[in-house]
Design a protein around this motif. Structure first.
Motif, PDB file in Angstrom:
ATOM      1  N   ASP A   2      38.454  19.525  54.279  1.00  0.00           N
ATOM      2  CA  ASP A   2      37.178  20.520  53.496  1.00  0.00           C
ATOM      3  C   ASP A   2      36.501  20.845  54.456  1.00  0.00           C
ATOM      4  OD1 ASP A   2      38.352  19.621  51.048  1.00  0.00           O
ATOM      5  OD2 ASP A   2      37.197  18.126  50.737  1.00  0.00           O
ATOM      6  N   LEU A   3      35.835  20.261  55.557  1.00  0.00           N
ATOM      7  CA  LEU A   3      35.145  20.597  56.607  1.00  0.00           C
ATOM      8  C   LEU A   3      35.549  21.882  57.380  1.00  0.00           C
ATOM      9  CD1 LEU A   3      33.522  17.173  57.984  1.00  0.00           C
ATOM     10  CD2 LEU A   3      32.510  18.694  56.369  1.00  0.00           C
ATOM     11  N   VAL A   4      36.775  21.494  57.573  1.00  0.00           N
ATOM     12  CA  VAL A   4      37.334  22.692  58.539  1.00  0.00           C
ATOM     13  C   VAL A   4      37.645  24.027  57.433  1.00  0.00           C
ATOM     14  CG1 VAL A   4      39.433  23.487  59.520  1.00  0.00           C
ATOM     15  CG2 VAL A   4      38.798  21.268  60.066  1.00  0.00           C
ATOM     16  N   GLU A   5      37.700  23.894  56.359  1.00  0.00           N
ATOM     17  CA  GLU A   5      37.800  25.176  55.508  1.00  0.00           C
ATOM     18  C   GLU A   5      36.225  25.622  55.671  1.00  0.00           C
ATOM     19  OE1 GLU A   5      37.912  26.010  50.733  1.00  0.00           O
ATOM     20  OE2 GLU A   5      39.556  24.615  51.565  1.00  0.00           O
ATOM     21  N   LEU A   6      35.311  24.988  55.612  1.00  0.00           N
ATOM     22  CA  LEU A   6      33.752  25.416  55.500  1.00  0.00           C
ATOM     23  C   LEU A   6      33.627  26.093  56.708  1.00  0.00           C
ATOM     24  CD1 LEU A   6      31.798  22.212  54.048  1.00  0.00           C
ATOM     25  CD2 LEU A   6      32.235  24.371  52.877  1.00  0.00           C
ATOM     26  N   ALA A   7      34.206  25.663  57.836  1.00  0.00           N
ATOM     27  CA  ALA A   7      33.941  26.371  59.113  1.00  0.00           C
ATOM     28  C   ALA A   7      34.659  27.461  58.914  1.00  0.00           C
ATOM     29  CB  ALA A   7      34.337  25.272  60.198  1.00  0.00           C
ATOM     30  N   ASP A   8      35.929  27.586  58.411  1.00  0.00           N
ATOM     31  CA  ASP A   8      36.724  28.788  58.270  1.00  0.00           C
ATOM     32  C   ASP A   8      36.002  29.898  57.558  1.00  0.00           C
ATOM     33  OD1 ASP A   8      38.667  28.105  60.055  1.00  0.00           O
ATOM     34  OD2 ASP A   8      39.924  27.320  58.596  1.00  0.00           O
ATOM     35  N   LEU A   9      35.205  29.795  56.601  1.00  0.00           N
ATOM     36  CA  LEU A   9      34.307  30.438  56.028  1.00  0.00           C
ATOM     37  C   LEU A   9      33.201  31.111  56.657  1.00  0.00           C
ATOM     38  CD1 LEU A   9      34.043  28.522  52.544  1.00  0.00           C
ATOM     39  CD2 LEU A   9      35.577  30.033  53.143  1.00  0.00           C
ATOM     40  N   ALA A  10      33.321  31.507  58.007  1.00  0.00           N
ATOM     41  CA  ALA A  10      32.725  32.280  59.114  1.00  0.00           C
ATOM     42  C   ALA A  10      31.176  31.623  59.279  1.00  0.00           C
ATOM     43  CB  ALA A  10      32.296  33.871  58.439  1.00  0.00           C
ATOM     44  N   ALA A  11      31.358  30.394  59.262  1.00  0.00           N
ATOM     45  CA  ALA A  11      30.051  29.672  59.600  1.00  0.00           C
ATOM     46  C   ALA A  11      30.020  29.515  61.005  1.00  0.00           C
ATOM     47  CB  ALA A  11      30.212  27.996  58.891  1.00  0.00           C
ATOM     48  N   GLU A  12      28.825  30.360  61.375  1.00  0.00           N
ATOM     49  CA  GLU A  12      28.631  30.726  62.838  1.00  0.00           C
ATOM     50  C   GLU A  12      27.164  30.467  62.850  1.00  0.00           C
ATOM     51  OE1 GLU A  12      29.987  34.317  63.666  1.00  0.00           O
ATOM     52  OE2 GLU A  12      31.996  33.615  63.716  1.00  0.00           O
ATOM     53  N   TRP A  34      27.065  24.277  58.792  1.00  0.00           N
ATOM     54  CA  TRP A  34      25.738  24.340  58.452  1.00  0.00           C
ATOM     55  C   TRP A  34      25.563  23.097  57.620  1.00  0.00           C
ATOM     56  CZ3 TRP A  34      21.787  26.782  61.057  1.00  0.00           C
ATOM     57  CH2 TRP A  34      22.145  27.751  61.973  1.00  0.00           C
ATOM     58  N   SER A  35      24.343  22.319  57.349  1.00  0.00           N
ATOM     59  CA  SER A  35      23.801  21.444  56.590  1.00  0.00           C
ATOM     60  C   SER A  35      22.491  21.333  56.583  1.00  0.00           C
ATOM     61  CB  SER A  35      24.705  20.053  56.647  1.00  0.00           C
ATOM     62  OG  SER A  35      24.552  19.224  55.497  1.00  0.00           O
ATOM     63  N   ASP A  36      21.725  21.533  55.413  1.00  0.00           N
ATOM     64  CA  ASP A  36      20.309  21.266  55.469  1.00  0.00           C
ATOM     65  C   ASP A  36      19.660  21.749  56.710  1.00  0.00           C
ATOM     66  OD1 ASP A  36      18.046  20.035  54.101  1.00  0.00           O
ATOM     67  OD2 ASP A  36      18.230  18.321  54.937  1.00  0.00           O
ATOM     68  N   GLY A  37      19.890  23.029  57.085  1.00  0.00           N
ATOM     69  CA  GLY A  37      19.132  23.534  58.152  1.00  0.00           C
ATOM     70  C   GLY A  37      19.586  23.347  59.464  1.00  0.00           C
ATOM     71  N   ALA A  38      20.589  22.352  59.803  1.00  0.00           N
ATOM     72  CA  ALA A  38      21.013  21.933  61.037  1.00  0.00           C
ATOM     73  C   ALA A  38      22.485  22.576  61.314  1.00  0.00           C
ATOM     74  CB  ALA A  38      21.084  20.524  61.151  1.00  0.00           C
ATOM     75  N   PHE A  39      22.866  22.810  62.244  1.00  0.00           N
ATOM     76  CA  PHE A  39      24.124  23.441  63.015  1.00  0.00           C
ATOM     77  C   PHE A  39      24.808  22.422  63.486  1.00  0.00           C
ATOM     78  CE2 PHE A  39      27.105  25.932  65.315  1.00  0.00           C
ATOM     79  CZ  PHE A  39      27.687  26.684  64.166  1.00  0.00           C
ATOM     80  N   PHE A  40      26.161  22.085  63.029  1.00  0.00           N
ATOM     81  CA  PHE A  40      27.091  21.230  63.806  1.00  0.00           C
ATOM     82  C   PHE A  40      28.110  22.007  64.341  1.00  0.00           C
ATOM     83  CE2 PHE A  40      24.564  19.142  60.467  1.00  0.00           C
ATOM     84  CZ  PHE A  40      23.992  18.312  61.356  1.00  0.00           C
ATOM     85  N   LEU A  41      27.951  21.933  65.754  1.00  0.00           N
ATOM     86  CA  LEU A  41      29.232  22.699  66.419  1.00  0.00           C
ATOM     87  C   LEU A  41      30.674  22.021  66.353  1.00  0.00           C
ATOM     88  CD1 LEU A  41      29.750  25.480  68.214  1.00  0.00           C
ATOM     89  CD2 LEU A  41      29.104  23.753  70.318  1.00  0.00           C
ATOM     90  N   LEU A  42      31.454  22.682  66.077  1.00  0.00           N
ATOM     91  CA  LEU A  42      33.100  22.108  65.987  1.00  0.00           C
ATOM     92  C   LEU A  42      33.502  22.048  67.204  1.00  0.00           C
ATOM     93  CD1 LEU A  42      34.476  23.760  62.860  1.00  0.00           C
ATOM     94  CD2 LEU A  42      34.119  21.412  63.157  1.00  0.00           C
ATOM     95  N   PRO A  43      34.375  21.257  67.602  1.00  0.00           N
ATOM     96  CA  PRO A  43      34.784  21.307  69.028  1.00  0.00           C
ATOM     97  C   PRO A  43      36.006  22.637  69.203  1.00  0.00           C
ATOM     98  CG  PRO A  43      35.335  19.115  68.125  1.00  0.00           C
ATOM     99  CD  PRO A  43      34.691  20.035  67.167  1.00  0.00           C
TER     100      PRO A  43
END
Length: 195
Positions: free
Chosen positions: A162-172, A181-190
């Motif tokens: 689910d997290l990878v899918e959220l990142a695939d939805l153009a989360a940059e 993204w969550s609650d205004g914070a951005f968590f960079l994927l490896p």
């Protein structure tokens, strides 16, 4: 080494102390400094199962009571802590497992809420960050979310997808890097894990 039956009495004593404390609200384990009482054979397996001398603890109410007084100290060791005792607990990976995910909003306004195997609910963000661990090559992506203090929950394999899918939805982020993204914070994927 405890004599036979002594460890069972210690577990029962811990449970009694915790039941008394439950009525008083959240346990302030970070402020308690009791004497160290050693190891009685408590462990938490990689799947979040709690064990006593290798046998599963089947009473979920007891597991939840113990989870309330779990603490990870600066020495990176885990302990069950009461005002009177501090007992070692071996943790194979993380003490909790995130087993449920609720997503509200989208993009930078998205909020991730995790529920753990002991029913802690965590709103992922600056205070409860998501981090990505590294393990053996076959472990793949290993996200963790901070639950409280120095305690984390390993995100279950089904939620990783689910997290990878959220990142695939153009989360940059502003630099075009893939992440979540969550609650205004951005968590960079490896690198190479999605996006």
């Amino acid at each position: 080494m405890p004599v036979p039956g002594e460890s069972a009495r210690v577990i029962d004593k811990l449970a009694d102390l915790l039941k008394e404390a439950e009525a008083r609200g959240a346990a302030p384990v970070e402020t308690w400094n009791p004497p160290h009482c050693g190891d009685i054979g408590l462990a938490i397996a990689r799947d979040g199962g709690w064990l006593y001398r290798g046998s599963p603890i089947g009473r979920m109410a007891l597991v939840k009571l113990f989870a309330r007084v779990l603490r990870r100290d600066p020495d990176e060791r885990y302990y069950l802590v009461t005002p009177a005792e501090k007992i070692d607990i071996a943790v194979e990976d993380a003490p909790f497992v995130a087993v449920e995910l609720e997503v509200t909003g989208s993009g930078r306004g998205q909020v991730l809420m995790f529920r753990t195997n002991v029913d802690d609910v965590v709103r992922c963000g600056a205070e409860h960050p998501l981090r990505f661990g590294t393990g053996a090559a076959d472990d793949g992506l290993k996200p963790y979310v901070r639950v409280r203090g120095r305690l984390e929950a390993l995100v279950s394999r089904s939620l990783v997808y689910d997290l990878v899918e959220l990142a695939d939805l153009a989360a940059e982020d502003d630099a075009g890097r893939a992440g979540i993204w969550s609650d205004g914070a951005f968590f960079l994927l490896p690198e190479g894990s999605g996006g």
